[in-house]
Design a protein around this motif. Structure first.
Motif, PDB file in Angstrom:
ATOM      1  N   ILE A 286       0.840  -1.195   0.000  1.00  0.00           N
ATOM      2  CA  ILE A 286       0.000   0.000   0.000  1.00  0.00           C
ATOM      3  C   ILE A 286       0.878   1.249   0.000  1.00  0.00           C
ATOM      4  N   ALA A 287       1.929   1.222   0.827  1.00  0.00           N
ATOM      5  CA  ALA A 287       2.843   2.363   0.898  1.00  0.00           C
ATOM      6  C   ALA A 287       3.542   2.593  -0.437  1.00  0.00           C
ATOM      7  N   ASN A 288       3.988   1.517  -1.073  1.00  0.00           N
ATOM      8  CA  ASN A 288       4.681   1.637  -2.363  1.00  0.00           C
ATOM      9  C   ASN A 288       3.758   2.185  -3.447  1.00  0.00           C
ATOM     10  N   ALA A 289       2.482   1.788  -3.382  1.00  0.00           N
ATOM     11  CA  ALA A 289       1.522   2.246  -4.386  1.00  0.00           C
ATOM     12  C   ALA A 289       1.287   3.750  -4.302  1.00  0.00           C
ATOM     13  N   GLY A 290       1.501   4.313  -3.130  1.00  0.00           N
ATOM     14  CA  GLY A 290       1.234   5.735  -2.950  1.00  0.00           C
ATOM     15  C   GLY A 290       2.445   6.638  -3.088  1.00  0.00           C
ATOM     16  N   LYS A 291       3.599   6.054  -3.406  1.00  0.00           N
ATOM     17  CA  LYS A 291       4.825   6.844  -3.460  1.00  0.00           C
ATOM     18  C   LYS A 291       4.777   7.952  -4.506  1.00  0.00           C
TER      19      LYS A 291
ATOM     20  N   THR B 164      -4.871   3.241  12.022  1.00  0.00           N
ATOM     21  CA  THR B 164      -4.089   2.013  12.234  1.00  0.00           C
ATOM     22  C   THR B 164      -3.269   1.663  11.006  1.00  0.00           C
ATOM     23  N   ILE B 165      -3.899   1.640   9.842  1.00  0.00           N
ATOM     24  CA  ILE B 165      -3.177   1.318   8.607  1.00  0.00           C
ATOM     25  C   ILE B 165      -2.170   2.417   8.292  1.00  0.00           C
ATOM     26  N   THR B 166      -2.556   3.671   8.522  1.00  0.00           N
ATOM     27  CA  THR B 166      -1.636   4.780   8.263  1.00  0.00           C
ATOM     28  C   THR B 166      -0.380   4.645   9.117  1.00  0.00           C
ATOM     29  N   ALA B 167      -0.555   4.312  10.399  1.00  0.00           N
ATOM     30  CA  ALA B 167       0.598   4.143  11.292  1.00  0.00           C
ATOM     31  C   ALA B 167       1.514   3.043  10.797  1.00  0.00           C
ATOM     32  N   ASN B 168       0.943   1.933  10.379  1.00  0.00           N
ATOM     33  CA  ASN B 168       1.757   0.805   9.920  1.00  0.00           C
ATOM     34  C   ASN B 168       2.381   1.053   8.547  1.00  0.00           C
ATOM     35  N   MET B 169       1.704   1.823   7.709  1.00  0.00           N
ATOM     36  CA  MET B 169       2.291   2.185   6.413  1.00  0.00           C
ATOM     37  C   MET B 169       3.480   3.108   6.586  1.00  0.00           C
ATOM     38  N   SER B 170       3.476   3.896   7.659  1.00  0.00           N
ATOM     39  CA  SER B 170       4.535   4.893   7.849  1.00  0.00           C
ATOM     40  C   SER B 170       5.913   4.254   7.941  1.00  0.00           C
ATOM     41  N   TYR B 171       5.974   2.995   8.380  1.00  0.00           N
ATOM     42  CA  TYR B 171       7.266   2.326   8.509  1.00  0.00           C
ATOM     43  C   TYR B 171       7.855   1.944   7.153  1.00  0.00           C
ATOM     44  N   PHE B 172       7.025   1.963   6.112  1.00  0.00           N
ATOM     45  CA  PHE B 172       7.476   1.576   4.771  1.00  0.00           C
ATOM     46  C   PHE B 172       7.460   2.748   3.794  1.00  0.00           C
ATOM     47  N   THR B 173       7.117   3.925   4.301  1.00  0.00           N
ATOM     48  CA  THR B 173       7.041   5.122   3.459  1.00  0.00           C
ATOM     49  C   THR B 173       8.345   5.901   3.568  1.00  0.00           C
ATOM     50  N   PRO B 174       8.911   6.348   2.435  1.00  0.00           N
ATOM     51  CA  PRO B 174      10.120   7.186   2.517  1.00  0.00           C
ATOM     52  C   PRO B 174       9.899   8.326   3.496  1.00  0.00           C
TER      53      PRO B 174
ATOM     54  N   ALA C 187       6.622  10.675   4.229  1.00  0.00           N
ATOM     55  CA  ALA C 187       5.836  10.506   5.455  1.00  0.00           C
ATOM     56  C   ALA C 187       5.687  11.834   6.196  1.00  0.00           C
ATOM     57  N   ILE C 188       6.773  12.593   6.278  1.00  0.00           N
ATOM     58  CA  ILE C 188       6.737  13.874   6.982  1.00  0.00           C
ATOM     59  C   ILE C 188       5.868  14.877   6.225  1.00  0.00           C
ATOM     60  N   SER C 189       5.955  14.867   4.893  1.00  0.00           N
ATOM     61  CA  SER C 189       5.107  15.757   4.084  1.00  0.00           C
ATOM     62  C   SER C 189       3.629  15.454   4.300  1.00  0.00           C
ATOM     63  N   LEU C 190       3.306  14.161   4.386  1.00  0.00           N
ATOM     64  CA  LEU C 190       1.916  13.777   4.619  1.00  0.00           C
ATOM     65  C   LEU C 190       1.447  14.219   6.004  1.00  0.00           C
ATOM     66  N   CYS C 191       2.299  14.010   6.996  1.00  0.00           N
ATOM     67  CA  CYS C 191       1.925  14.378   8.360  1.00  0.00           C
ATOM     68  C   CYS C 191       1.596  15.862   8.474  1.00  0.00           C
ATOM     69  N   LYS C 192       2.278  16.669   7.701  1.00  0.00           N
ATOM     70  CA  LYS C 192       2.037  18.112   7.743  1.00  0.00           C
ATOM     71  C   LYS C 192       0.642  18.465   7.228  1.00  0.00           C
ATOM     72  N   LEU C 193       0.012  17.518   6.500  1.00  0.00           N
ATOM     73  CA  LEU C 193      -1.334  17.747   5.976  1.00  0.00           C
ATOM     74  C   LEU C 193      -2.417  17.201   6.903  1.00  0.00           C
ATOM     75  N   PHE C 194      -2.010  16.463   7.933  1.00  0.00           N
ATOM     76  CA  PHE C 194      -2.969  15.913   8.888  1.00  0.00           C
ATOM     77  C   PHE C 194      -3.243  16.918  10.001  1.00  0.00           C
ATOM     78  N   ASP C 195      -4.478  16.956  10.493  1.00  0.00           N
ATOM     79  CA  ASP C 195      -4.744  17.797  11.656  1.00  0.00           C
ATOM     80  C   ASP C 195      -4.308  17.053  12.924  1.00  0.00           C
ATOM     81  N   GLU C 196      -4.277  17.762  14.040  1.00  0.00           N
ATOM     82  CA  GLU C 196      -3.767  17.156  15.266  1.00  0.00           C
ATOM     83  C   GLU C 196      -4.645  16.019  15.777  1.00  0.00           C
ATOM     84  N   GLU C 197      -5.946  16.056  15.453  1.00  0.00           N
ATOM     85  CA  GLU C 197      -6.844  14.977  15.870  1.00  0.00           C
ATOM     86  C   GLU C 197      -6.433  13.660  15.218  1.00  0.00           C
TER      87      GLU C 197
END
Length: 259
Positions: free
Chosen positions: A54-59, A77-87, A91-101
């Motif tokens: 899933i992580a590779n498909a979204g690169k 849950t899936i997002t957390a587990n994908m983060s270990y396989f995301t460059p 991963a950091i760029s995506l996190c910047k788009l997430f709200d704190e919730e």
């Protein structure tokens, strides 16, 4: 390694109370840590290849699309587990788009030991907002786990947003690096330390925690803690000594008791 801290972290991971794990009494802190990490890795070990695909498909997908899929389709849950396989830069760029919730929800699912690079790369202002949200929900065990691995300077800055002294101690309750907590506590002004001490002596568990933190401080810092303890209540140091002798760390507080 503090065994009781690790027992609490394992109990949280298993959704149990520490007293429910009496059958693990023969295990020391390091062994309990291995059990916890093994349990937390179990989902990753079983479904790792799926998360990696899933992580590779979204690169190559734009960050905005990937972020929407994470929040609206995959969930924390899936997002957390994908983060270990995301460059990491992705991963950091995506996190910047997430709200704190959503970030708080992801943090609850992450394995702190595997989030070291992400903690180093995320902006401290975003980490502050996520910390405030986790404190609001009382997720002290989550924050305690991350405290061991977040860069020290960021940890010092983040501590500033935690205004409730009891919350700071509850977070430390789940942090293994008492030496780091002690260093950060020593940087607090007298007013905040007095609040911390007063909160600690209102609860026996927190009293042990502040004792373990103080035990990691140098002589000068311990003497300062002694002076401030007397300022709160001149009977408190005797109470702290009795508890430290009961729990076996009194020998590390010589400067505090002799000041």
């Amino acid at each position: 390694m503090d065994r009781n801290t690790e027992l609490r972290r394992l109990a949280q991971a298993l959704h149990k109370k520490p007293e429910d794990l009496a059958y693990l009494d023969a295990l020391d802190g390091l062994a309990l840590q291995k059990v916890r990490i093994s349990f937390q890795n179990s989902l990753l070990n079983k479904f790792g290849p799926v998360f990696e695909k899933i992580a590779n498909a979204g690169k190559l997908a734009p960050d905005a699309i990937s972020a929407t899929l994470c929040t609206k389709v995959f969930g924390p849950t899936i997002t957390a587990n994908m983060s270990y396989f995301t460059p990491m830069n992705k991963a950091i760029s995506l996190c910047k788009l997430f709200d704190e919730e959503f970030m708080a929800e992801v943090a609850r699912e992450q394995i702190p030991e595997k989030a070291v690079d992400m903690l180093a790369g995320l902006p401290v202002e975003q980490l502050k907002r996520v910390t405030a949200k986790l404190v609001e929900y009382g997720d002290y065990h989550v924050l305690g786990g991350f405290t061991d691995y977040i860069p020290e300077q960021k940890a010092i800055e983040i501590m500033e947003v935690i205004k409730d002294p009891a919350a700071n101690l509850h977070i430390s309750f789940y942090a293994q690096r008492k030496d780091r907590i002690g260093k950060m506590a020593a940087l607090l002004n007298d007013e905040r330390l007095v609040e911390l001490i007063a909160a600690a002596f209102s609860d026996d568990q927190l009293l042990v925690e502040v004792g373990l933190i103080t035990a990691e401080m140098d002589t000068k810092a311990q003497q300062r803690m002694a002076k401030l303890t007397d300022k709160v209540n001149k009977t408190y140091r005797a109470k702290a000594k009795a508890k430290a002798e009961e729990m076996g760390y009194a020998n590390r507080l010589e400067a505090y008791f002799s000041a």
